[in-house]
Design a protein around this motif. Structure first.
Motif, short mmCIF file in Angstrom:
data_model
loop_
_atom_site.label_atom_id
_atom_site.label_comp_id
_atom_site.label_asym_id
_atom_site.label_seq_id
_atom_site.Cartn_x
_atom_site.Cartn_y
_atom_site.Cartn_z
N TYR A 20 -12.48 7.84 -1.39
CA TYR A 20 -11.70 6.57 -1.32
C TYR A 20 -10.40 6.62 -0.83
CZ TYR A 20 -15.33 4.39 -4.63
OH TYR A 20 -16.23 3.95 -5.01
N VAL A 21 -9.55 7.54 -1.27
CA VAL A 21 -8.26 7.90 -0.68
C VAL A 21 -8.11 8.36 0.80
CG1 VAL A 21 -6.14 9.46 -0.79
CG2 VAL A 21 -7.11 8.58 -2.86
N SER A 25 -6.26 5.87 3.14
CA SER A 25 -5.01 6.26 3.65
C SER A 25 -5.37 7.88 4.21
CB SER A 25 -3.76 6.14 2.69
OG SER A 25 -2.80 6.65 2.99
N PRO A 26 -5.78 8.24 5.24
CA PRO A 26 -6.28 9.56 5.67
C PRO A 26 -4.91 10.37 5.85
CG PRO A 26 -6.49 8.16 7.40
CD PRO A 26 -6.35 7.12 6.42
N ASP A 27 -3.80 9.84 6.12
CA ASP A 27 -2.52 10.68 6.18
C ASP A 27 -2.17 11.23 4.79
OD1 ASP A 27 -2.49 10.28 8.98
OD2 ASP A 27 -1.41 8.35 8.68
N HIS A 28 -2.55 10.88 3.62
CA HIS A 28 -2.00 11.35 2.30
C HIS A 28 -2.73 12.57 1.95
CE1 HIS A 28 -0.16 7.48 1.82
NE2 HIS A 28 0.81 8.03 1.08
N GLU A 111 -12.08 -2.34 -5.10
CA GLU A 111 -11.07 -2.53 -6.15
C GLU A 111 -10.21 -1.54 -6.44
OE1 GLU A 111 -13.91 -4.74 -9.43
OE2 GLU A 111 -14.00 -2.59 -9.40
N PHE A 112 -10.60 -0.13 -5.95
CA PHE A 112 -9.65 1.14 -5.73
C PHE A 112 -8.68 0.73 -4.62
CE2 PHE A 112 -8.41 5.02 -4.05
CZ PHE A 112 -8.02 5.70 -5.32
N HIS A 113 -9.12 0.32 -3.64
CA HIS A 113 -8.46 0.23 -2.32
C HIS A 113 -7.14 -0.78 -2.61
CE1 HIS A 113 -11.33 1.81 0.82
NE2 HIS A 113 -10.92 2.71 0.19
N LYS A 114 -7.69 -1.94 -3.20
CA LYS A 114 -6.53 -3.03 -3.52
C LYS A 114 -5.38 -2.38 -4.36
CE LYS A 114 -6.00 -7.61 -5.50
NZ LYS A 114 -6.93 -8.76 -6.30
#
Length: 241
Positions: A20-21, A25-28, A111-114
């Motif tokens: 999910y991360v 947000s692939p830069d994290h 829900e996770f992304h939000k």
């Protein structure tokens, strides 16, 4: 590039949230630990931008880990997301630890992304905002921008905070229930300096140090602040911010 810390003891949940991360947000950078003690050690060594905690962990509860992290100045306002299977526990987390949000398992990727993106945005806003010292007095919360604080003086159980306002006006506020040591710990690292057992000063406002008489002077302030023998080495090393 930001750093996400996940504390979760279920391998399947770790893999799911890692995906999910990466999708969100692939830069994290993503670091995951199954135990609270391991995560705490990692957080001490690395600056984390967002913390995702499962409330139920192998060694001790995620809420206790959150309390330990909140006690560290660098994580006092870092966004925390709780994940839990027990929907009632998030209420105590909100009240006691001031987490940003919670996710009740099982949750969807949407829900996770939000929650994840909102928490990251809040963290960025906190970094961009002025450094603030927040002091609770009974049911009230007082906020002092660090840059406006000139010095603090202790009178037993009472502390007077002297601040510089717009136009050069000085204001003195009285608070109780705090020690200088506690306030020093609450302030962002190295932004306040203890120069005497009864005084904290903001080193950014130091205009002159009289080493012979062990006194220091602050910009726009007529009061001469004493320098205690115990603290003089630290003061002389911080003569200029």
């Amino acid at each position: 590039m930001g750093l996400i810390l996940l504390v979760e003891d279920e391998p399947g949940a770790v893999a799911l949230m890692r995906r999910y991360v990466e999708n969100s947000s692939p830069d994290h950078t993503f670091a995951a630990f199954p135990k609270a003690a391991e995560a705490l050690s990692y957080a001490v060594e690395h600056k984390v931008d967002l913390i995702i905690l499962d409330i139920q962990l192998l060694d001790y509860r995620g809420t206790e880990l959150a309390r330990q992290l909140r006690a560290m100045p660098e994580y006092r306002f870092t966004p925390i997301l709780f994940t839990t299977e027990l929907a009632g526990e998030e209420l105590s987390a909100y009240r006691e630890i001031k987490c940003y949000d919670f996710l009740v398992k099982p949750f969807t990727e949407a829900e996770f992304h939000k929650a994840f993106r909102a928490a990251l945005a809040m963290g960025e806003q906190m970094l961009a905002a002025p450094e603030i010292l927040r002091i609770e007095q009974k049911q009230f919360l007082f906020e002092y921008e660090i840059g406006t604080i000139l010095y603090m003086e202790s009178f037993g159980k009472r502390i007077v905070i002297h601040t510089a306002q717009n136009g050069g006006r000085m204001v003195a506020d009285q608070i109780s229930g705090y020690s200088l040591a506690k306030l020093l710990d609450m302030a962002p690292q190295n932004r306040l300096l203890q120069c005497h057992k009864s005084f904290l000063v903001n080193p950014a406002h130091i205009s002159k140090i009289d080493k012979a008489n062990r006194l220091l002077y602050l910009k726009g302030c007529e009061t001469a602040i004493p320098i205690g023998e115990k603290y003089q080495k630290a003061v002389f090393e911080r003569e200029r911010p």
